[in-house]
Scaffold this motif. Structure first.
Motif, PDB file in Angstrom:
ATOM      1  N   HIS A 203       0.712  -1.201  -0.049  1.00 36.59           N
ATOM      2  CA  HIS A 203       0.071  -0.042   0.012  1.00 36.59           C
ATOM      3  C   HIS A 203       0.764   1.304   0.073  1.00 36.59           C
ATOM      4  O   HIS A 203       1.194   1.968   0.988  1.00 36.59           O
ATOM      5  CB  HIS A 203      -0.903   0.118   1.226  1.00 36.59           C
ATOM      6  CG  HIS A 203      -1.735  -0.883   0.994  1.00 36.59           C
ATOM      7  ND1 HIS A 203      -3.106  -1.030   0.068  1.00 36.59           N
ATOM      8  CD2 HIS A 203      -2.117  -2.131   1.867  1.00 36.59           C
ATOM      9  CE1 HIS A 203      -3.766  -2.258   0.449  1.00 36.59           C
ATOM     10  NE2 HIS A 203      -3.089  -2.911   1.353  1.00 36.59           N
ATOM     11  N   ALA A 204       1.339   1.529  -1.362  1.00 35.56           N
ATOM     12  CA  ALA A 204       2.007   2.777  -1.336  1.00 35.56           C
ATOM     13  C   ALA A 204       1.228   3.909  -1.804  1.00 35.56           C
ATOM     14  O   ALA A 204       1.541   5.164  -1.496  1.00 35.56           O
ATOM     15  CB  ALA A 204       3.191   2.539  -2.474  1.00 35.56           C
ATOM     16  N   ALA A 205       0.024   3.645  -2.181  1.00 34.48           N
ATOM     17  CA  ALA A 205      -1.070   4.780  -2.739  1.00 34.48           C
ATOM     18  C   ALA A 205      -1.911   4.855  -1.519  1.00 34.48           C
ATOM     19  O   ALA A 205      -1.971   3.990  -0.896  1.00 34.48           O
ATOM     20  CB  ALA A 205      -1.695   4.409  -3.986  1.00 34.48           C
ATOM     21  N   PRO A 206      -2.828   5.698  -1.546  1.00 33.77           N
ATOM     22  CA  PRO A 206      -3.608   6.032  -0.196  1.00 33.77           C
ATOM     23  C   PRO A 206      -4.585   4.821  -0.122  1.00 33.77           C
ATOM     24  O   PRO A 206      -5.264   4.657  -1.137  1.00 33.77           O
ATOM     25  CB  PRO A 206      -4.185   7.195  -0.444  1.00 33.77           C
ATOM     26  CG  PRO A 206      -3.306   8.058  -1.315  1.00 33.77           C
ATOM     27  CD  PRO A 206      -2.802   7.092  -2.415  1.00 33.77           C
ATOM     28  N   LEU A 207      -4.750   4.435   0.977  1.00 34.21           N
ATOM     29  CA  LEU A 207      -5.740   3.474   1.563  1.00 34.21           C
ATOM     30  C   LEU A 207      -7.265   3.912   1.344  1.00 34.21           C
ATOM     31  O   LEU A 207      -7.953   3.122   1.178  1.00 34.21           O
ATOM     32  CB  LEU A 207      -5.698   2.821   2.941  1.00 34.21           C
ATOM     33  CG  LEU A 207      -4.556   1.939   2.881  1.00 34.21           C
ATOM     34  CD1 LEU A 207      -3.964   1.538   4.368  1.00 34.21           C
ATOM     35  CD2 LEU A 207      -5.017   0.434   2.468  1.00 34.21           C
ATOM     36  N   SER A 208      -7.436   5.329   1.444  1.00 37.08           N
ATOM     37  CA  SER A 208      -8.590   5.917   1.316  1.00 37.08           C
ATOM     38  C   SER A 208      -9.243   5.860   0.005  1.00 37.08           C
ATOM     39  O   SER A 208     -10.462   6.218  -0.151  1.00 37.08           O
ATOM     40  CB  SER A 208      -8.564   7.239   1.810  1.00 37.08           C
ATOM     41  OG  SER A 208      -7.949   8.057   0.979  1.00 37.08           O
ATOM     42  N   HIS A 209      -8.501   5.598  -1.263  1.00 38.09           N
ATOM     43  CA  HIS A 209      -8.894   5.181  -2.480  1.00 38.09           C
ATOM     44  C   HIS A 209      -8.566   4.111  -3.073  1.00 38.09           C
ATOM     45  O   HIS A 209      -8.860   2.954  -2.408  1.00 38.09           O
ATOM     46  CB  HIS A 209      -8.192   6.560  -3.026  1.00 38.09           C
ATOM     47  CG  HIS A 209      -8.947   7.947  -2.748  1.00 38.09           C
ATOM     48  ND1 HIS A 209      -8.618   8.485  -1.565  1.00 38.09           N
ATOM     49  CD2 HIS A 209      -9.812   8.788  -3.340  1.00 38.09           C
ATOM     50  CE1 HIS A 209      -9.407   9.753  -1.381  1.00 38.09           C
ATOM     51  NE2 HIS A 209     -10.119   9.820  -2.815  1.00 38.09           N
ATOM     52  N   GLY A 210      -7.854   4.014  -4.090  1.00 38.88           N
ATOM     53  CA  GLY A 210      -7.570   2.873  -5.067  1.00 38.88           C
ATOM     54  C   GLY A 210      -6.831   1.816  -4.275  1.00 38.88           C
ATOM     55  O   GLY A 210      -7.168   0.553  -4.515  1.00 38.88           O
ATOM     56  N   SER A 211      -5.976   2.147  -3.447  1.00 34.91           N
ATOM     57  CA  SER A 211      -5.075   1.123  -2.937  1.00 34.91           C
ATOM     58  C   SER A 211      -5.945   0.281  -1.829  1.00 34.91           C
ATOM     59  O   SER A 211      -5.784  -0.969  -1.629  1.00 34.91           O
ATOM     60  CB  SER A 211      -3.826   1.729  -2.239  1.00 34.91           C
ATOM     61  OG  SER A 211      -2.899   0.781  -1.839  1.00 34.91           O
ATOM     62  N   GLY A 212      -6.880   1.059  -1.131  1.00 37.54           N
ATOM     63  CA  GLY A 212      -7.476   0.355  -0.170  1.00 37.54           C
ATOM     64  C   GLY A 212      -8.677  -0.619  -0.921  1.00 37.54           C
ATOM     65  O   GLY A 212      -8.986  -1.723  -0.397  1.00 37.54           O
TER      66      GLY A 212
END
Length: 519
Positions: A203-212
């Protein structure tokens, strides 16, 4: 008829099936096994229900950077039968306050980095009763609460309010149900990748969006969720984590993919453990994609979707990226792939009639993955979902093979560094400055960010335009930093049509006619 479905059952199942296997990790270190995560989930659910008196359907916001407590919070919320409101932690406090107020969130779970921004909102947002900092004493007490059994939820009940900017400049909460998120996860297995319990997701990108969202199918199958120690995108760190964790996948905006593909640490790393890089959310230039394929090999998969149809409209899988011998490979790489297994996609004209192959029109989609509607926004819901079809606002066309090409996104949306910015909220902020009479904000193609935000400004006094530093300060006082324009252009007037409406198309065309730096 809706069926019973609570996504939190995944963590409990894995806690029984693989109790001693790693479930959450920070960098190279295991943070929690599946048995530990399952127990923490049950305890958080118990504390939310008893100590904070939250009942089924109540909303709980998460304002955190990526950390293992984020995922513990998310599944604890679901386990208790509550609705999660993941908030982009990079937003301005005023923007966070709006989302808390609009969603009616009863509680906020945050971290030490954002506590100073969030804590004051407890006294200014009516429904919020407390802000819990994780890690911290209150969080530790929550995690040690008496465990609660899984609360039944129906597949059509809300699970995640996905707040995304709207054309009015105010974010709207796409209501994603347990059924929507289940279908999104199943579609991942069908169209993107097969996942096993020995795999991992970074999870290098925000968990609040695509990565989540892409984390969900991995959690469902027992893969380990890895949080980078840096909390961001660092080439050397990612290279080391690829070597540490087998079957590793991650989601990245095209700008992130480009940066990582040129990073010396990754270009020289052993990438044998790298499984899939899922990219999307913005256009990717062919030259950048070819460079990424050189660095990573045929391990890229592109998705096209929206928060309203959680990242599930079309896909361009790894096999298509690898098939360089195909006579239309270049055309395929310039598309966003073909329709996903769980949806129907059409291209329609302004009257809603389907257009011929090759003709451009609005992209509409329907299927079990499409949101139930916008939270507390019946008019916006009725405008967006018509006759069962989600109207994306994006313009595209299908070719004879069924590959979808995007011609333009939603009329005003700017995607910079993988983050969505709608111009109106920037314009409204700038128009509060006394030195501005009129302004139009558009996106300019940018080789680093995908798009750069450009503000065309008509000054109140042409002889004394405002200082750009002053305009920057006005934006930073009210908006997240990534929404600040990269460039201000002072003009005598904005182009308008016969009705006096600003024709942004002319401004975009003016910018697109300029050479693209780096290309």
């Amino acid at each position: 008829m809706a069926t019973s479905m609570n996504l939190a059952t995944w963590v409990q199942r894995n806690g029984r099936l693989r109790p001693d296997s790693p479930a959450l990790a920070v960098g190279a270190t295991v943070f929690a096994t599946w048995a530990q995560w399952a127990a923490t989930t049950r305890a958080i659910a118990g504390g939310l229900a008893v100590e904070y008196a939250l009942g089924q359907g109540d909303r709980v916001a998460i304002v955190m950077r990526n950390r293992p407590e984020y995922l513990e919070a998310l599944f604890g919320i679901w386990h208790a039968g509550l609705v999660a409101v993941p908030v982009n932690a990079r937003l301005h406090p005023d923007e966070i306050a709006y989302i808390l107020r609009h969603s009616g969130s009863r509680l906020v779970l945050t971290d030490p980095e954002h506590a100073d921004d969030v804590a004051p909102l407890v006294t200014t947002v009516d429904d919020v009763q407390a802000a819990i900092v994780a890690p911290g004493a209150d969080w530790a007490r929550l995690c040690e609460s008496a465990e609660r059994a899984l609360v039944d939820r129906c597949s059509d009940e809300p699970a995640w309010l996905f707040y995304t900017s709207g054309t009015t400049g105010r974010p709207k909460g796409a209501t994603l149900t347990h059924g929507n998120l289940l279908m999104s996860s199943l579609s991942y297995f069908a169209d993107i990748d097969v996942i096993g319990p020995d795999d991992s997701i970074l999870h290098a990108a925000p968990l609040s969006h695509g990565s989540g969202l892409y984390g969900l199918p991995h959690i469902a199958k027992g893969a380990v969720s890895v949080i980078p120690t840096s909390g961001g995108v660092d080439g050397a760190e990612i290279a080391a984590l690829i070597e540490r964790w087998p079957g590793l996948s991650f989601f990245a905006a095209p700008t992130m993919v480009k940066r990582l593909a040129s990073d010396p640490a990754l270009r020289s790393a052993d990438l044998g453990n790298l499984k899939t890089i899922i990219y999307g959310g913005a256009p990717m230039y062919l030259a950048d994609l070819e460079m990424a394929l050189v660095t990573f090999g045929p391990k890229l998969a592109q998705i096209y979707g929206q928060g309203e149809s959680p990242m599930t409209i079309t896909a361009l899988p790894r096999a298509a990226h690898a098939d360089r011998e195909h006579p239309r490979w270049v055309a395929h790489m310039g598309s966003v792939g073909t329709t996903r297994t769980d949806v129907e996609v059409r291209i329609v004209d302004e009257q809603g009639a389907e257009v011929a192959t090759g003709e451009p029109g609005e992209i509409v989609v329907r299927g079990e993955v499409v949101m139930s509607g916008y939270w507390q926004e019946p008019a916006a819901t009725a405008e967006t979902i018509r006759d069962g079809w989600l109207h994306t606002g994006d313009i595209g066309s299908f070719d004879s093979e069924g590959y979808l090409t995007l011609h333009d996104r939603s009329k005003d949306l700017i995607i910079t560094g993988g983050m969505n910015v709608y111009p109106r909220e920037v314009e409204e902020t700038l128009l509060r400055h006394n030195g501005i009479r009129d302004v139009a904000v558009v996106g300019k193609p940018d080789s680093e960010w995908g798009e750069a935000i450009v503000a065309f400004v008509v000054p109140s006094d042409p002889a004394a335009p405002p200082e750009t530093a002053d305009l920057d300060a006005s934006c930073l006082a009210a908006l997240a930093r990534y929404k600040r324009p990269k460039e201000y252009r002072f003009v005598d007037a904005l182009p308008t049509n016969n009705y006096g409406k600003v024709v942004k198309r002319e401004l975009r065309e003016r910018l697109r006619a300029e050479p693209l730096p780096g290309h």
